[in-house]
Design an enzyme around this catalytic site. Sequence first.
Site, PDB file in Angstrom:
ATOM      1  N   SER A 191      32.183  32.977  40.883  1.00 22.20           N
ATOM      2  CA  SER A 191      32.227  32.536  42.276  1.00 22.20           C
ATOM      3  C   SER A 191      31.272  31.377  42.485  1.00 22.20           C
ATOM      4  CB  SER A 191      31.845  33.698  43.207  1.00 22.20           C
ATOM      5  OG  SER A 191      31.861  33.280  44.550  1.00 22.20           O
ATOM      6  N   LYS A 217      35.566  40.589  41.838  1.00 22.12           N
ATOM      7  CA  LYS A 217      35.843  39.219  42.281  1.00 22.12           C
ATOM      8  C   LYS A 217      36.987  39.204  43.283  1.00 22.12           C
ATOM      9  CE  LYS A 217      35.432  34.712  42.241  1.00 22.12           C
ATOM     10  NZ  LYS A 217      36.687  34.153  42.716  1.00 22.12           N
ATOM     11  N   HIS A 231      35.573  40.454  46.503  1.00 16.75           N
ATOM     12  CA  HIS A 231      34.689  39.374  46.984  1.00 16.75           C
ATOM     13  C   HIS A 231      35.493  38.312  47.718  1.00 16.75           C
ATOM     14  CE1 HIS A 231      33.400  35.202  46.143  1.00 16.75           C
ATOM     15  NE2 HIS A 231      32.184  35.610  46.409  1.00 16.75           N
ATOM     16  N   ASN A 232      36.599  37.875  47.124  1.00 16.15           N
ATOM     17  CA  ASN A 232      37.418  36.854  47.769  1.00 16.15           C
ATOM     18  C   ASN A 232      38.071  37.385  49.038  1.00 16.15           C
ATOM     19  OD1 ASN A 232      36.733  35.270  45.597  1.00 16.15           O
ATOM     20  ND2 ASN A 232      38.813  34.603  45.158  1.00 16.15           N
ATOM     21  N   GLU A 265      35.622  37.214  51.685  1.00 20.46           N
ATOM     22  CA  GLU A 265      35.465  35.816  52.074  1.00 20.46           C
ATOM     23  C   GLU A 265      36.602  35.370  52.996  1.00 20.46           C
ATOM     24  OE1 GLU A 265      33.617  32.479  49.474  1.00 20.46           O
ATOM     25  OE2 GLU A 265      35.766  32.537  49.044  1.00 20.46           O
TER      26      GLU A 265
END
Length: 357
Positions: free
Chosen positions: A130, A184, A187-188, A191
């Site tokens: 990231s 990940k 995480h995205n 976001e």
Amino acid sequence: MATRAQIGVTGLAVMGRNLARNLARHGYAVALHNRTQARTDSLVAEHGDEGTFVPTTSVEEFIASLERPRRVVIMVKAGAPTDAVIDELAPLMEQGDILIDCGNAHFADTRRREAALREQGLHFVGAGVSGGEEGALLGPSIMPGGSAESYASLGPMFEQIAAQVDGTPCCTHIGPDGAGHFVKMVHNGIEYADMQLIAEAYDLLRQGLQAEPAELAKIFAQWNNGDLESFLIEITADVLGHVDAATGRPFVDVVLDQAEQKGTGRWTVQTALDLGIPVTGIAEATFARALSAHPDQRAGRTVDPARPRDNGPRSRPRGLRRGRAESVVRVQSRRVRTGLRPDGSGERRIRLEHQPG
């Protein structure tokens, strides 16, 4: 070959190129390979003075240039292209060698690949990275999965090139097989929700306060000096303050209002549905991105970006003053740190909101 590389990078588009430069800047000899030779040549020509690069012209030469156990980073498009590169590399590698996929792969694909390569005696690591192109060069947040043995080999290297927060690297061993890419993915997804919240806060301030982008840029910059400090708030302030050189108008008023997506937010929502976990904010943000891609399906009139924004004669709501944006919207945030370890160890090793990815 005179120089034995400590790690190899194949796939030298911007992310792979910058990750290779980051490794070289930290003293590692980096073997380079790309399907298009011109990308290898240009990296060496433009940045060869940043460290030790070992350019190669074939997959066979690339693998032969690496010290054992070989460590190879794959930075290509997720899906079939990743499988194609693995199928090309794996037959040339030996027991104990490590393949590392640093792309945005679906965690289920990573689990499949890890199991298949384990049968061949190879380690396969799905590592979320990231920070975007700038982060790859200056210090990303890295989320490696895979075996403990592979992390023993990769960990010191990844922890050194990762972003550092209060002396702690934004990198830790997440867990087995697809754990790194799972984190990940989430995480995205988080976001996506963060960015949608920022967009809705902007819209409330623009419509409610009748504030112009330059003024909103100052408001977001002020927020970034307090509890809301984050990379996303910082770049929002920068974008709102940017003026389009061609028209002289605020950039946010002329840019095409369509958002792309790489699939990670959608996968997060799909996985949450399978697990029966409510992620309403992420889901709505994903839907908003999908809707943005189809302007013809949006409700309301179509706005011609060539015409100045016309907000009509409406008056400002009572009690609202310019510069007092918190009267309209009060946003709370907290830093998200996780390690996906059952005992909670490693919780503070990785700051997922560090940079966009």
